[in-house]
Design an enzyme around this catalytic site. Structure first.
Site, PDB file in Angstrom:
ATOM      1  N   GLU A 158       0.808  -1.220   0.000  1.00  0.00           N
ATOM      2  CA  GLU A 158       0.000   0.000   0.000  1.00  0.00           C
ATOM      3  C   GLU A 158       0.843   1.273   0.000  1.00  0.00           C
ATOM      4  O   GLU A 158       1.787   1.405   0.769  1.00  0.00           O
ATOM      5  CB  GLU A 158      -0.923   0.003   1.219  1.00  0.00           C
ATOM      6  CG  GLU A 158      -1.892   1.167   1.248  1.00  0.00           C
ATOM      7  CD  GLU A 158      -3.054   0.921   2.184  1.00  0.00           C
ATOM      8  OE1 GLU A 158      -4.096   0.439   1.704  1.00  0.00           O
ATOM      9  OE2 GLU A 158      -2.914   1.178   3.395  1.00  0.00           O
ATOM     10  N   LYS A 218       0.640   4.673   1.171  1.00  0.00           N
ATOM     11  CA  LYS A 218      -0.142   5.362   2.207  1.00  0.00           C
ATOM     12  C   LYS A 218       0.749   6.400   2.868  1.00  0.00           C
ATOM     13  O   LYS A 218       1.671   6.066   3.601  1.00  0.00           O
ATOM     14  CB  LYS A 218      -0.628   4.329   3.236  1.00  0.00           C
ATOM     15  CG  LYS A 218      -1.386   4.893   4.417  1.00  0.00           C
ATOM     16  CD  LYS A 218      -1.759   3.749   5.353  1.00  0.00           C
ATOM     17  CE  LYS A 218      -2.540   4.217   6.549  1.00  0.00           C
ATOM     18  NZ  LYS A 218      -2.881   3.100   7.459  1.00  0.00           N
ATOM     19  N   LYS A 277      -8.309   2.817  -2.998  1.00  0.00           N
ATOM     20  CA  LYS A 277      -8.579   2.767  -1.550  1.00  0.00           C
ATOM     21  C   LYS A 277      -9.168   4.106  -1.111  1.00  0.00           C
ATOM     22  O   LYS A 277      -8.486   5.117  -1.063  1.00  0.00           O
ATOM     23  CB  LYS A 277      -7.266   2.481  -0.803  1.00  0.00           C
ATOM     24  CG  LYS A 277      -7.412   2.315   0.718  1.00  0.00           C
ATOM     25  CD  LYS A 277      -7.704   0.883   1.073  1.00  0.00           C
ATOM     26  CE  LYS A 277      -7.709   0.686   2.588  1.00  0.00           C
ATOM     27  NZ  LYS A 277      -6.361   0.584   3.156  1.00  0.00           N
ATOM     28  N   GLU A 307     -14.752  -5.028   2.517  1.00  0.00           N
ATOM     29  CA  GLU A 307     -14.083  -5.034   3.817  1.00  0.00           C
ATOM     30  C   GLU A 307     -15.082  -5.121   4.967  1.00  0.00           C
ATOM     31  O   GLU A 307     -16.036  -4.362   5.044  1.00  0.00           O
ATOM     32  CB  GLU A 307     -13.256  -3.757   3.958  1.00  0.00           C
ATOM     33  CG  GLU A 307     -12.594  -3.585   5.315  1.00  0.00           C
ATOM     34  CD  GLU A 307     -11.820  -2.281   5.400  1.00  0.00           C
ATOM     35  OE1 GLU A 307     -10.853  -2.126   4.630  1.00  0.00           O
ATOM     36  OE2 GLU A 307     -12.204  -1.421   6.212  1.00  0.00           O
ATOM     37  N   ASN A 317     -10.598  -6.263   8.120  1.00  0.00           N
ATOM     38  CA  ASN A 317      -9.738  -5.173   8.568  1.00  0.00           C
ATOM     39  C   ASN A 317      -9.421  -5.382  10.043  1.00  0.00           C
ATOM     40  O   ASN A 317     -10.319  -5.395  10.883  1.00  0.00           O
ATOM     41  CB  ASN A 317     -10.442  -3.821   8.358  1.00  0.00           C
ATOM     42  CG  ASN A 317      -9.507  -2.650   8.569  1.00  0.00           C
ATOM     43  OD1 ASN A 317      -8.420  -2.794   9.126  1.00  0.00           O
ATOM     44  ND2 ASN A 317      -9.918  -1.474   8.125  1.00  0.00           N
ATOM     45  N   GLU A 348      -6.218  -7.384   6.296  1.00  0.00           N
ATOM     46  CA  GLU A 348      -5.770  -6.003   6.113  1.00  0.00           C
ATOM     47  C   GLU A 348      -5.353  -5.374   7.448  1.00  0.00           C
ATOM     48  O   GLU A 348      -6.037  -5.539   8.443  1.00  0.00           O
ATOM     49  CB  GLU A 348      -6.908  -5.145   5.534  1.00  0.00           C
ATOM     50  CG  GLU A 348      -7.613  -5.706   4.320  1.00  0.00           C
ATOM     51  CD  GLU A 348      -8.897  -4.941   4.043  1.00  0.00           C
ATOM     52  OE1 GLU A 348      -8.908  -3.699   4.195  1.00  0.00           O
ATOM     53  OE2 GLU A 348      -9.900  -5.577   3.712  1.00  0.00           O
ATOM     54  N   SER A 349      -4.266  -4.651   7.416  1.00  0.00           N
ATOM     55  CA  SER A 349      -3.808  -3.798   8.525  1.00  0.00           C
ATOM     56  C   SER A 349      -3.122  -4.572   9.653  1.00  0.00           C
ATOM     57  O   SER A 349      -3.514  -5.687   9.982  1.00  0.00           O
ATOM     58  CB  SER A 349      -4.959  -2.986   9.137  1.00  0.00           C
ATOM     59  OG  SER A 349      -5.625  -2.227   8.172  1.00  0.00           O
TER      60      SER A 349
END
Length: 279
Positions: free
Chosen positions: A57, A59, A120, A169, A189, A232-233
């Site tokens: 990603e 970001k 995103k 998500e 997430n 994710e994350s």
């Protein structure tokens, strides 16, 4: 919906109306229709074929941490991710809260990015799907916490009509009903959308239920139509990726772990090497 998410969505509604005033719906539809002869790379296929499944990603900032890499350039880092083994990319396009921009995807494409790119953002309006297709995205994020099941289903259908895939998500048990709407990828997430605290255990906790909702058998084999599962994350350890793969996930969206380093592409390269050495 949590407080920060409510704030972001409220601002997004204002922002979308501003975009519509700058470029009419009729005009953006015309521009996108001219592109529909050109297909985009499949993120679902890319993750299925990849031995590591990393969605790297781009970001630059976050609401909880502020700037992560303010100087991060869309003409350098995404292409570097591709060169260093990313299966796909995620590019933040929200400007106010994440320091992103739609142009970042177009810039990355101009620099030679050919792998799938996820748009995103906090998508609440069909107009944003046209924005995503116009800037070169292959897939778009839909967040269950921002949408009713009916809204999500409608947006998902439109995204497919525009030739894009959908990463849907979810972040808790209550949202798993969204998993059977027909998304190409279903994500968990690990970041709590209220506190922004991350806990990868969320993916492990929901894995069995998610596989069941998505049509996976008990031995974790998927039907050809079943969505690819994405965590994710909060993923910072290569060992965690291996453990998540064992739990049925095939995509791993990782941003801050790479972006906070001096050279995100090199950080990705080293991360993938560690995963490969564990096999």
């Amino acid at each position: 919906m949590s407080d920060i998410l409510q704030e972001i969505v409220a601002h997004k509604r204002i922002e979308v109306e501003r975009f519509k005033a700058e470029l009419s719906e009729q005009e953006i539809h015309r521009r996108v229709n001219a592109l529909l002869d050109f297909s985009v790379a499949s993120m679902r296929q890319a993750l299925t074929d990849s031995p590591t499944g990393i969605i790297a990603e781009f970001k630059r900032r976050s609401p909880s941490k502020g700037w992560i890499k303010e100087e991060g350039r869309a003409d350098q880092i995404p292409y570097s991710y591709q060169q260093n083994g990313a299966a796909a990319l995620s590019i933040l396009t929200d400007e106010k809260y994440f320091g992103g921009h739609d142009d970042f995807i177009g810039t990355a494409r101009k620099q030679g990015v050919t792998i799938p790119v996820l748009y995103k953002n906090f998508v609440i309006d069909e107009y944003q799907l046209f924005q995503a297709r116009l800037c070169g995205a292959s897939a778009v994020l839909l967040i269950a916490a921002c949408l009713t099941v009916q809204q999500c289903s409608s947006l998902l259908k439109t995204a497919h009509e525009l030739g894009m895939e959908v990463l849907l998500e979810m972040h808790d048990e209550h949202e798993l009903e969204y998993a059977n709407l027909g998304a190409d990828l279903c994500g968990i997430n690990n970041r709590h959308l209220g506190s922004f605290v991350t806990d990868v255990e969320t993916s492990f906790r929901l894995a069995d239920r998610l596989r069941s909702e998505c049509g996976y058998s008990t031995d974790m084999t998927a039907t050809t139509s079943a969505p690819v599962l994405v965590s994710e994350s909060g993923i910072s350890n290569p060992k965690t990726v291996c453990e998540l793969r064992d739990a049925g996930f095939r995509g791993f969206l990782i941003g801050e772990t790479f972006m906070k380093t001096p050279d995100p592409g090199q950080a990705l390269h080293d991360f993938i090497n560690q995963i490969c050495n564990m096999h």
